[in-house]
Structures are given as structure tokens and as C-alpha cells.
Motif scaffolding. Structure first.
Motif, PDB file in Angstrom:
ATOM      1  N   THR A 220     -92.516  38.933  48.584  1.00  0.00           N
ATOM      2  CA  THR A 220     -92.062  37.833  49.437  1.00  0.00           C
ATOM      3  C   THR A 220     -93.003  37.678  50.623  1.00  0.00           C
ATOM      4  N   SER A 221     -93.327  36.434  50.961  1.00  0.00           N
ATOM      5  CA  SER A 221     -94.075  36.162  52.197  1.00  0.00           C
ATOM      6  C   SER A 221     -93.601  34.835  52.771  1.00  0.00           C
ATOM      7  N   LEU A 222     -93.877  34.635  54.044  1.00  0.00           N
ATOM      8  CA  LEU A 222     -93.539  33.383  54.727  1.00  0.00           C
ATOM      9  C   LEU A 222     -94.776  32.844  55.427  1.00  0.00           C
ATOM     10  N   GLY A 226     -98.352  24.096  56.220  1.00  0.00           N
ATOM     11  CA  GLY A 226     -99.748  23.756  56.434  1.00  0.00           C
ATOM     12  C   GLY A 226    -100.650  24.945  56.691  1.00  0.00           C
ATOM     13  N   GLU A 227    -100.081  26.124  56.902  1.00  0.00           N
ATOM     14  CA  GLU A 227    -100.886  27.316  57.141  1.00  0.00           C
ATOM     15  C   GLU A 227    -101.109  28.084  55.839  1.00  0.00           C
ATOM     16  N   GLU A 228    -102.034  29.051  55.889  1.00  0.00           N
ATOM     17  CA  GLU A 228    -102.263  29.894  54.719  1.00  0.00           C
ATOM     18  C   GLU A 228    -101.029  30.745  54.433  1.00  0.00           C
ATOM     19  N   TRP A 229    -100.926  31.187  53.190  1.00  0.00           N
ATOM     20  CA  TRP A 229     -99.806  32.046  52.833  1.00  0.00           C
ATOM     21  C   TRP A 229     -99.799  33.295  53.697  1.00  0.00           C
ATOM     22  N   GLY A 230     -98.605  33.768  53.994  1.00  0.00           N
ATOM     23  CA  GLY A 230     -98.470  34.929  54.852  1.00  0.00           C
ATOM     24  C   GLY A 230     -98.702  36.247  54.120  1.00  0.00           C
ATOM     25  N   THR A 231     -98.630  37.330  54.860  1.00  0.00           N
ATOM     26  CA  THR A 231     -98.755  38.672  54.289  1.00  0.00           C
ATOM     27  C   THR A 231     -97.487  39.002  53.515  1.00  0.00           C
ATOM     28  N   ARG A 232     -97.668  39.510  52.306  1.00  0.00           N
ATOM     29  CA  ARG A 232     -96.501  39.757  51.453  1.00  0.00           C
ATOM     30  C   ARG A 232     -96.027  41.205  51.574  1.00  0.00           C
ATOM     31  N   THR A 233     -94.755  41.377  51.318  1.00  0.00           N
ATOM     32  CA  THR A 233     -94.185  42.705  51.130  1.00  0.00           C
ATOM     33  C   THR A 233     -93.687  42.800  49.689  1.00  0.00           C
ATOM     34  N   ARG A 246     -80.612  38.698  46.498  1.00  0.00           N
ATOM     35  CA  ARG A 246     -80.342  39.206  47.850  1.00  0.00           C
ATOM     36  C   ARG A 246     -81.604  39.773  48.495  1.00  0.00           C
ATOM     37  N   ALA A 247     -82.469  40.412  47.693  1.00  0.00           N
ATOM     38  CA  ALA A 247     -83.691  41.007  48.245  1.00  0.00           C
ATOM     39  C   ALA A 247     -84.624  39.938  48.793  1.00  0.00           C
ATOM     40  N   VAL A 248     -84.774  38.824  48.068  1.00  0.00           N
ATOM     41  CA  VAL A 248     -85.626  37.733  48.559  1.00  0.00           C
ATOM     42  C   VAL A 248     -85.054  37.162  49.854  1.00  0.00           C
ATOM     43  N   ARG A 249     -83.772  36.899  49.843  1.00  0.00           N
ATOM     44  CA  ARG A 249     -83.138  36.324  51.031  1.00  0.00           C
ATOM     45  C   ARG A 249     -83.256  37.268  52.232  1.00  0.00           C
ATOM     46  N   SER A 250     -83.004  38.565  51.995  1.00  0.00           N
ATOM     47  CA  SER A 250     -83.074  39.544  53.078  1.00  0.00           C
ATOM     48  C   SER A 250     -84.473  39.609  53.689  1.00  0.00           C
ATOM     49  N   GLN A 255     -88.544  38.831  57.820  1.00  0.00           N
ATOM     50  CA  GLN A 255     -89.888  38.403  58.181  1.00  0.00           C
ATOM     51  C   GLN A 255     -89.865  37.285  59.212  1.00  0.00           C
ATOM     52  N   ALA A 256     -88.918  36.361  59.067  1.00  0.00           N
ATOM     53  CA  ALA A 256     -88.817  35.278  60.059  1.00  0.00           C
ATOM     54  C   ALA A 256     -88.513  35.842  61.442  1.00  0.00           C
ATOM     55  N   SER A 257     -87.655  36.858  61.488  1.00  0.00           N
ATOM     56  CA  SER A 257     -87.313  37.480  62.773  1.00  0.00           C
ATOM     57  C   SER A 257     -88.552  38.111  63.408  1.00  0.00           C
ATOM     58  N   VAL A 258     -89.376  38.790  62.589  1.00  0.00           N
ATOM     59  CA  VAL A 258     -90.603  39.415  63.098  1.00  0.00           C
ATOM     60  C   VAL A 258     -91.580  38.353  63.592  1.00  0.00           C
ATOM     61  N   LEU A 259     -91.782  37.309  62.795  1.00  0.00           N
ATOM     62  CA  LEU A 259     -92.735  36.256  63.156  1.00  0.00           C
ATOM     63  C   LEU A 259     -92.269  35.475  64.378  1.00  0.00           C
ATOM     64  N   ASP A 260     -90.963  35.219  64.480  1.00  0.00           N
ATOM     65  CA  ASP A 260     -90.432  34.495  65.633  1.00  0.00           C
ATOM     66  C   ASP A 260     -90.676  35.263  66.925  1.00  0.00           C
TER      67      ASP A 260
END
Length: 499
Positions: A220-222, A226-233, A246-250, A255-260
Motif C-alpha cells: 500500500t502507498s499514498l 498529480g504527484e509520484e507514487w508514494g513509498t510503499r509498505t 482491513r489491512a489496506v484500509r488500516s 500513512q495519511a496520518s504520518v503524511l499529514d
């Protein structure tokens, strides 16, 4: 410190998810990939091993032809191109469950490439592109004891069982899947569900996630639009369809919390926790160079005969999407109704229930109603809810024969799920059958009429709907064990009213 996660709708409004899935399938061959040890599940630890799968000096592997045939059939079913020449490679890394300190796998020359699998999500067809399907040997199994989580952190000792080491393992790797937006978790689950059904149809594996014969690693990455794909886990070894979603959603929320907060996503493996639905860090994610791949010197290259591949392709069974379409027509379901069956994971269960004697409507009623509700409440897959298709068919037969009404049938079903026996046995043991004694019913009807003269007068005066109150009184007297339709007919007859 507890981190407050953003709402899911807010995440998909600000970020675009990209997912990818690596699915491992243990093949159902009689023997292991490179030796003659049996592969059946269970057994005392370290009893199904030999010098080859233990990696002892001087032992030499020999490839399992049945496994090679199985992976070619999987590749064909996934619309892959089959390599005319490929070879095995050594993947070098140290871990206690790797007795040789390397794994025989495939690297830059897999046997199947460039395929796809179409899945239906919310009535739309989504094409999942397959990058590669390759063959390797499975690892052993580590058991960490003495800790609270069953993981190595906090454990007092670790044990290793090599019974699984060397079992043929197929890895199916998708290409990155962008553009799914809010449906990313659902698409991931739909893909693994469809893939499981395809492999089960081929008969090359039992694909039992609870036993580890089907395991999924979820990438999963976010990224912002318009930006490049993010770093995946990579969330490792997710072992149920529900948990894939559930794993994708979690991970999207985390990741959104970290990026925010202005942070950066670390490329790493993560562990999914069934109880909380959260993921926690594992290890930093290796790259291909870390594994120091090189061609396996003890095995000759594979060169499948094109005529053999053509024979295997011609003999492929009817695949799940085609089979479902045929069932939909036979059962007389709309696209929406059939999608509900698919989403519930109930296609095979309903098909088996019908084969056991139930009508399509009767089978759907129980699997999509009471049993789906119980599965959701307990967090298990529908097939593991505790009732078999044969039991559901028997339950519906008792209803059709008038021996149970729907209310009593639900009570009987509770007993079935609890393991009390067959529906007929539970009905008998609990005394739950519909009251068929006409004399007793007549007495109950007369008692209800006598106790409710005003209601009886309304019914005699033409307000037939008022008879429902009298029916309810009789049902209460008989503890719900009367047939409501029969009681209504008797009430109207006793009051001299046409139904």
C-alpha cells in the motif's frame, strides 16, 4: 501516545492509493517441490523431512513435475504468457526457518508473465494486471513461545518445524494497481477472492487461508493527486479475505496520518493484527540485490513443450466468472442480487445447498440473511460460521414440510451453529417442532377469541386485518410453535369469515 487517525473519506479526498498484492499458494501436490517428502497438513513437528528439504550436505534437488504442471495451469487461467525457457534461482538470506540459508525460487526468468484477472466491484469490471507467476519452495514454520503476542518480540524461546519447508509454493504478483480510489480495500479483497476461486476451480490447491495454504502480502502507498507514487509498505501474511480489506484500509489511514504530520513513510514490512485491525512495523524492506540472486546450479532449466502447454490450456475447466454467470441465469437472479451473493462469499455455499435439495430462494435466504449476520458479528468468513450446506438444506426442508416455521428455524439454526447436531436432531431434542395437533390449536384459537371479544367483533364486521391480533395471541400461547398461516385460517373459519 495514541495517534488520532483521520476519517477514511478525508484520506481518499486528499490522497490517491496505489495497491499491489503478492499472493502465495501452497500447491496440493503429494510430495514436496524438490524431494519425496509428503505435503499433507499437520503431523508431529519435523517428521516430514529428509536430507534434501533440510539442506544437508551432498543432497541434490529434483523438480516436481506435478508442481510445474500446476503453475502452468494457473498461469494459463490468469491469461499469462508461458515462458518457453526459464530457470530457478537461489534467493540468499538467513532466517531460522530456512534450513539451507537460501530459498530455491525464480528471479528474472519466471515461468509465467504478463497476465490479468478481471474482478467485479460494485457492478463494474476491474482488470488487475499480473506481473509474474513464479514457482519456489516454502519455508519452515517458526513458533515463538513465552510472549503475549506469539511473535518473536517478548518470546522466551523459538521453535522451528520444517515439515512445511520445501512444499511447492506459487507466488502471484500483481502490477501496481492505481486509480481505485475509495474502493481500494474492496478491490484488494475482490481480487484475492477471485484468485482463490480460480485456483480452487483448477484443483491445484485447497487454498485454505486458515491453514496457510493461501497467504497474501498487501502493498500500500499514498500520494497526493498529480504527484509520484508514494513509498510503499508491505503487510505480510494476511490470512483472511476480510483481513485483506482491513489491512489496506488500516495502512491508508496510518500513512495519511504520518503524511499529514509532515512525516515520511518508511519502506518496510508490517504485521497485521486481527484483534485491533492495526499494523505494526516488521523489518526494513529488502531489495532484490540484498538477496544476491544467482542461477540455481543444481537444477536444469525448464523448457515446457509448447504442445504440452497447448494441451493444458485446452483442458482448463470452466472458470469462476463464467460459472457464476451460468448460475445467475439458472437461479434467476438480477445482476444486483448476484453481486450480493458474490460479495458475501456465498456462491459455492449456495450452490452446494441447492445440490443438497434446497431451492435457490431458500438457500439464499439463510446464507445471505441469518448466517451472514452471524459471520459479520463474529468476524469470520461465511464458510466458517458453523453450518454446512447440507445442514442448511435440511433446515429449509423442515420449513417446507411445515415442521418448522421461520422463527423456530432460526432457533434451530442457533443450535446448528453451536454444534448441537443436525436440524432434525435439534428440533426433536429441544421440542421445537410446529404444533400439528388440531385439537390443541382449535382450543388455543377459541381461547384467543373468547379473551378478545372486541377484536373478534371487528373481524366479523369485515375488518379481516384485525385477525392478526388473534393470531398473535395464539402464537404466544403455543410459544411460537404454531404455523401462523394455519392459525389465521382457523381464526377466520371459527369466526365465519372468508379469508
Amino acid at each position: 501516545m495514541t495517534t488520532t487517525l483521520p476519517a477514511y473519506d478525508e484520506v481518499v479526498a486528499r490522497y490517491e492509493p496505489v495497491i499491489g498484492l503478492e499472493t502465495h499458494v501452497e500447491l496440493g501436490t503429494r510430495t514436496k517441490m524438490f524431494c519425496g517428502c509428503p505435503t499433507d497438513f499437520g503431523g508431529e513437528p519435523n517428521t516430514r523431512v529428509c536430507p534434501v528439504c533440510l539442506g544437508l550436505p551432498g543432497s541434490l534437488p529434483v523438480a516436481n513435475k506435478a508442481a510445474i504442471e500446476a503453475i502452468i495451469r494457473i498461469g494459463l487461467a490468469l491469461n499469462c504468457s508461458i515462458a518457453s525457457w526459464c530457470r530457478f534461482a537461489r534467493k540468499n538470506y538467513f532466517y531460522p526457518d530456512m534450513p539451507k540459508n537460501f530459498q530455491i525460487s525464480q528471479y528474472d526468468e519466471p515461468i509465467c508473465v504478463d497476465g490479468y484477472l478481471d474482478v467485479e466491484v460494485d457492478g463494474e469490471l476491474v482488470r488487475i494486471e499480473i506481473e509474474r507467476v513464479h514457482l519456489e519452495e516454502d519455508t519452515g514454520k517458526s513458533l515463538h513461545v513465552g510472549g503475549a503476542t506469539g511473535r518473536i518480540h517478548g518470546a522466551t524461546e523459538s521453535l522451528v518445524d520444517y515439515n512445511r519447508a520445501g512444499i511447492p509454493l506459487v507466488e502471484i504478483v500483481t502490477k501496481p494497481i492505481p486509480g481505485t480510489g475509495t474502493l481500494a480495500p474492496v478491490v484488494a479483497r475482490a481480487y484475492v477472492t477471485e484468485l482463490r476461486d480460480v485456483i480452487r476451480t483448477l484443483g491445484v490447491s485447497d487454498v485454505r487461508m486458515e491453514e496457510g495454504s493461501l497467504r497474501c502480502d498487501v502493498n500500500t502507498s499514498l500520494n497526493r493527486p498529480g504527484e509520484e507514487w508514494g513509498t510503499r509498505t508491505e503487510t505480510k501474511n494476511v490470512n483472511s479475505l476480510r483481513s485483506v480489506e482491513r489491512a489496506v484500509r488500516s495502512e491508508m489511514l496510518r500513512q495519511a496520518s504520518v503524511l499529514d504530520a509532515g512525516g515520511r513513510i518508511t519502506q518496510e514490512t508490517r504485521h497485521f493484527h486481527e484483534d485491533t485491525g492495526d499494523t505494526t512495523p516488521g523489518r526494513s524492506k529488502e531489495t532484490a540485490t540484498d538477496y544476491r540472486y544467482f542461477p540455481e546450479p543444481d537444477l536444469v532449466p525448464l523448457a515446457p513443450d509448447p504442445s504440452w502447454v497447448a494441451e493444458l490450456k485446452a483442458a482448463l475447466p470452466e472458470l469462476p466468472r463464467v460459472h457464476r454467470r451460468r448460475l445467475q441465469e439458472r437461479w434467476g437472479l438480477s445482476d444486483l442480487d448476484m453481486q450480493s451473493v458474490v460479495n458475501a462469499g456465498a456462491v459455492e455455499l449456495i450452490e452446494q445447498t441447492i445440490a443438497a435439495g434446497a431451492t435457490p430462494a431458500g438457500a439464499r435466504k439463510w446464507w445471505l440473511g441469518e448466517l451472514s449476520r452471524r459471520a459479520n458479528e463474529t468476524g469470520v468468513e461465511l464458510a466458517a460460521v458453523g453450518a454446512t450446506p447440507a445442514q442448511v438444506a435440511e433446515l429449509q426442508r423442515l420449513v417446507d414440510e411445515g415442521k418448522l416455521n421461520d422463527k423456530l428455524a432460526r432457533t434451530v439454526l442457533e443450535g446448528v451453529v453451536a454444534g448441537e447436531g443436525s436440524p432434525a436432531e435439534i428440533m426433536s431434542n429441544r421440542g421445537l417442532g410446529v404444533v400439528s395437533d388440531t385439537g390443541a390449536l382449535t382450543a388455543a384459537v377459541d381461547e384467543a377469541i373468547a379473551a378478545n371479544p372486541d377484536v373478534a367483533a371487528k373481524v366479523r364486521g369485515g375488518k379481516v386485518a384485525a385477525a392478526g391480533a388473534l393470531v398473535g395471541a395464539v402464537m404466544k400461547t403455543t410459544r411460537g410453535q404454531a404455523d401462523a398461516r394455519t392459525v389465521r385460517d382457523m381464526v377466520l373459519e371459527r369466526l365465519g369469515v372468508e379469508g
